[in-house]
Design a protein around this motif. Structure first.
Motif, PDB file in Angstrom:
ATOM      1  N   ARG A   1       0.836  -1.195   0.000  1.00 29.90           N
ATOM      2  CA  ARG A   1       0.000   0.000   0.000  1.00 29.90           C
ATOM      3  C   ARG A   1       0.875   1.251   0.000  1.00 29.90           C
ATOM      4  N   SER A   2       1.935   1.244   0.825  1.00 23.77           N
ATOM      5  CA  SER A   2       2.827   2.390   0.921  1.00 23.77           C
ATOM      6  C   SER A   2       3.575   2.627  -0.390  1.00 23.77           C
ATOM      7  N   LEU A   3       3.833   1.552  -1.131  1.00 21.82           N
ATOM      8  CA  LEU A   3       4.520   1.674  -2.413  1.00 21.82           C
ATOM      9  C   LEU A   3       3.713   2.518  -3.387  1.00 21.82           C
ATOM     10  N   ILE A   4       2.445   2.185  -3.546  1.00 17.27           N
ATOM     11  CA  ILE A   4       1.591   2.955  -4.459  1.00 17.27           C
ATOM     12  C   ILE A   4       1.441   4.389  -3.980  1.00 17.27           C
ATOM     13  N   GLU A   5       1.284   4.549  -2.678  1.00  9.92           N
ATOM     14  CA  GLU A   5       1.159   5.886  -2.107  1.00  9.92           C
ATOM     15  C   GLU A   5       2.393   6.732  -2.427  1.00  9.92           C
ATOM     16  N   SER A   6       3.576   6.146  -2.283  1.00  5.26           N
ATOM     17  CA  SER A   6       4.818   6.877  -2.551  1.00  5.26           C
ATOM     18  C   SER A   6       4.953   7.228  -4.016  1.00  5.26           C
ATOM     19  N   VAL A   7       4.570   6.307  -4.898  1.00  2.82           N
ATOM     20  CA  VAL A   7       4.634   6.580  -6.331  1.00  2.82           C
ATOM     21  C   VAL A   7       3.711   7.745  -6.679  1.00  2.82           C
TER      22      VAL A   7
ATOM     23  N   SER B   1      -3.971  13.012   3.021  1.00  2.00           N
ATOM     24  CA  SER B   1      -4.879  12.357   2.082  1.00  2.00           C
ATOM     25  C   SER B   1      -4.710  10.850   2.134  1.00  2.00           C
ATOM     26  N   ASP B   2      -5.827  10.135   2.002  1.00  2.00           N
ATOM     27  CA  ASP B   2      -5.724   8.679   1.974  1.00  2.00           C
ATOM     28  C   ASP B   2      -5.328   8.226   0.572  1.00  2.00           C
ATOM     29  N   LEU B   3      -5.096   6.940   0.422  1.00  3.68           N
ATOM     30  CA  LEU B   3      -4.595   6.415  -0.842  1.00  3.68           C
ATOM     31  C   LEU B   3      -5.565   6.659  -1.987  1.00  3.68           C
ATOM     32  N   SER B   4      -6.858   6.498  -1.744  1.00  3.92           N
ATOM     33  CA  SER B   4      -7.838   6.678  -2.820  1.00  3.92           C
ATOM     34  C   SER B   4      -7.810   8.099  -3.374  1.00  3.92           C
ATOM     35  N   GLU B   5      -7.643   9.091  -2.497  1.00  7.13           N
ATOM     36  CA  GLU B   5      -7.589  10.483  -2.945  1.00  7.13           C
ATOM     37  C   GLU B   5      -6.299  10.765  -3.708  1.00  7.13           C
ATOM     38  N   LEU B   6      -5.183  10.231  -3.223  1.00  5.83           N
ATOM     39  CA  LEU B   6      -3.907  10.414  -3.911  1.00  5.83           C
ATOM     40  C   LEU B   6      -3.944   9.787  -5.306  1.00  5.83           C
ATOM     41  N   TYR B   7      -4.511   8.600  -5.385  1.00 12.56           N
ATOM     42  CA  TYR B   7      -4.593   7.927  -6.682  1.00 12.56           C
ATOM     43  C   TYR B   7      -5.520   8.690  -7.636  1.00 12.56           C
ATOM     44  N   LYS B   8      -6.609   9.211  -7.096  1.00 13.53           N
ATOM     45  CA  LYS B   8      -7.548   9.973  -7.933  1.00 13.53           C
ATOM     46  C   LYS B   8      -6.853  11.176  -8.557  1.00 13.53           C
ATOM     47  N   ARG B   9      -6.088  11.920  -7.756  1.00 14.11           N
ATOM     48  CA  ARG B   9      -5.404  13.105  -8.273  1.00 14.11           C
ATOM     49  C   ARG B   9      -4.326  12.712  -9.285  1.00 14.11           C
ATOM     50  N   THR B  10      -3.625  11.617  -8.994  1.00 10.79           N
ATOM     51  CA  THR B  10      -2.569  11.162  -9.902  1.00 10.79           C
ATOM     52  C   THR B  10      -3.155  10.670 -11.218  1.00 10.79           C
ATOM     53  N   SER B  11      -4.220   9.896 -11.144  1.00  9.54           N
ATOM     54  CA  SER B  11      -4.827   9.359 -12.366  1.00  9.54           C
ATOM     55  C   SER B  11      -5.417  10.474 -13.221  1.00  9.54           C
ATOM     56  N   GLU B  12      -5.962  11.494 -12.607  1.00  6.96           N
ATOM     57  CA  GLU B  12      -6.483  12.641 -13.368  1.00  6.96           C
ATOM     58  C   GLU B  12      -5.345  13.379 -14.061  1.00  6.96           C
TER      59      GLU B  12
ATOM     60  N   GLY C   1     -11.347  -0.472 -13.056  1.00  6.76           N
ATOM     61  CA  GLY C   1     -10.802  -1.635 -12.353  1.00  6.76           C
ATOM     62  C   GLY C   1      -9.488  -1.312 -11.654  1.00  6.76           C
ATOM     63  N   CYS C   2      -8.662  -0.490 -12.309  1.00  6.43           N
ATOM     64  CA  CYS C   2      -7.397  -0.067 -11.686  1.00  6.43           C
ATOM     65  C   CYS C   2      -7.659   0.700 -10.397  1.00  6.43           C
ATOM     66  N   SER C   3      -8.630   1.591 -10.457  1.00  7.42           N
ATOM     67  CA  SER C   3      -8.987   2.349  -9.260  1.00  7.42           C
ATOM     68  C   SER C   3      -9.480   1.422  -8.159  1.00  7.42           C
ATOM     69  N   GLY C   4     -10.246   0.401  -8.542  1.00 12.82           N
ATOM     70  CA  GLY C   4     -10.742  -0.562  -7.573  1.00 12.82           C
ATOM     71  C   GLY C   4      -9.626  -1.345  -6.914  1.00 12.82           C
ATOM     72  N   ILE C   5      -8.593  -1.697  -7.706  1.00 10.36           N
ATOM     73  CA  ILE C   5      -7.443  -2.416  -7.153  1.00 10.36           C
ATOM     74  C   ILE C   5      -6.735  -1.569  -6.107  1.00 10.36           C
ATOM     75  N   VAL C   6      -6.484  -0.314  -6.455  1.00 10.05           N
ATOM     76  CA  VAL C   6      -5.781   0.572  -5.516  1.00 10.05           C
ATOM     77  C   VAL C   6      -6.594   0.761  -4.236  1.00 10.05           C
ATOM     78  N   ASN C   7      -7.884   1.021  -4.382  1.00 13.16           N
ATOM     79  CA  ASN C   7      -8.725   1.202  -3.200  1.00 13.16           C
ATOM     80  C   ASN C   7      -8.790  -0.080  -2.375  1.00 13.16           C
ATOM     81  N   GLY C   8      -8.828  -1.213  -3.063  1.00  9.64           N
ATOM     82  CA  GLY C   8      -8.850  -2.494  -2.364  1.00  9.64           C
ATOM     83  C   GLY C   8      -7.587  -2.746  -1.580  1.00  9.64           C
ATOM     84  N   LEU C   9      -6.441  -2.378  -2.144  1.00  8.62           N
ATOM     85  CA  LEU C   9      -5.173  -2.540  -1.423  1.00  8.62           C
ATOM     86  C   LEU C   9      -5.137  -1.667  -0.181  1.00  8.62           C
ATOM     87  N   GLY C  10      -5.695  -0.455  -0.297  1.00 13.68           N
ATOM     88  CA  GLY C  10      -5.742   0.416   0.867  1.00 13.68           C
ATOM     89  C   GLY C  10      -6.598  -0.168   1.970  1.00 13.68           C
TER      90      GLY C  10
END
Length: 252
Positions: free
Chosen positions: A140-146, A162-173, A194-203
């Motif tokens: 989880r920390s790996l994706i967050e750091s990326v 910010s939690d992982l889902s918010e960080l991923y949302k901003r990065t993916s946008e 599906g990618c977003s679901g994977i990241v949220n699931g890992l969190g």
């Protein structure tokens, strides 16, 4: 039939496993002679064979090892110290080697030249078997750091809490890989969703079974296969983010 090679998937795991079998035999335990023979053969056939301790080369089974160690050192502490010291060069060489890392992910790390992310990925791989909870937390920390690295490089602000889902949302946008940006292309929308679901699931997995939070009465213990899934998913998603970043910004 022994499952030792399946249970210890990386060469680092196997070297640690071989060391632990020897320590067990040297300190009153029995040790598994079949597992010893399999791990010994694997390490001797690896690229690190020149660093294998001499006593492992000479001892084809645990009985031969026992005949050597029981006369050389009288106490358990001395035997443990001897084995640890003899294995140190081998284990360190394997630990800091990148052969266990996905070549594609290793290359993508170079995009942002982050030794921190490199080290986190290797630690996650190393902990899959012996520390599943830690491996899941690191995944989880790996994706967050990326995500944070990419956002920092492009000077995109985000809340430090910010939690992982918010960080991923901003990065993916930023990388134009958010499902909401593909309303007219249902296939890409489904894949990116599906990618977003994977990241949220890992969190969520990290929060429920990782070692980042205390456990209550019902203590869910993840198994190595759960950790392996988390590590592989985190590695794939991190590589996808980094390669997408390179593709989007390489022309500048």
């Amino acid at each position: 039939m022994s499952n030792i090679l399946r249970d210890l998937p990386t060469l680092y795991d196997k070297a640690q496993g071989l060391q632990n079998i020897l320590i067990s035999r040297a300190t009153g335990g029995d040790g598994n002679n079949s597992d010893y023979a399999i791990l010994r053969k694997t390490i001797l056939e690896s690229q690190f064979n020149t660093l294998v301790p001499d006593f492992v080369r000479h001892a084809r089974d645990l009985n031969q090892f026992w005949q050597m160690i029981k006369h050389r050192y009288g106490s358990y502490a001395e035997r443990r110290e001897f084995i640890y010291s003899e294995f140190q060069n081998l284990i360190e060489a394997i630990e800091f080697d990148k052969s266990g890392m996905s070549p594609a992910f290793e290359k993508s790390i170079e995009v942002i030249n982050s030794g921190y992310i490199d080290g986190m990925w290797k630690k996650a791989i190393d902990r899959k078997v012996n520390d599943p909870e830690g491996a899941i937390t690191l995944s989880r920390s790996l994706i967050e750091s990326v995500c944070k690295h990419i956002l920092d490089l492009e000077r995109v602000s985000y809340d430090k809490n910010s939690d992982l889902s918010e960080l991923y949302k901003r990065t993916s946008e930023l990388l134009k890989m958010s499902a909401s940006q593909y309303e007219t292309n249902l296939i890409f929308k489904q894949i990116l969703g599906g990618c977003s679901g994977i990241v949220n699931g890992l969190g969520q997995l990290r929060n429920s079974v990782g070692d980042a939070h205390g456990q209550g009465v019902i203590n869910i213990k993840p198994k190595p296969r759960h950790a392996e899934l988390a590590v592989n998913l985190a590695g794939s998603m991190s590589h996808f983010l980094l390669s997408s970043y390179e593709e989007s910004f390489k022309g500048r």
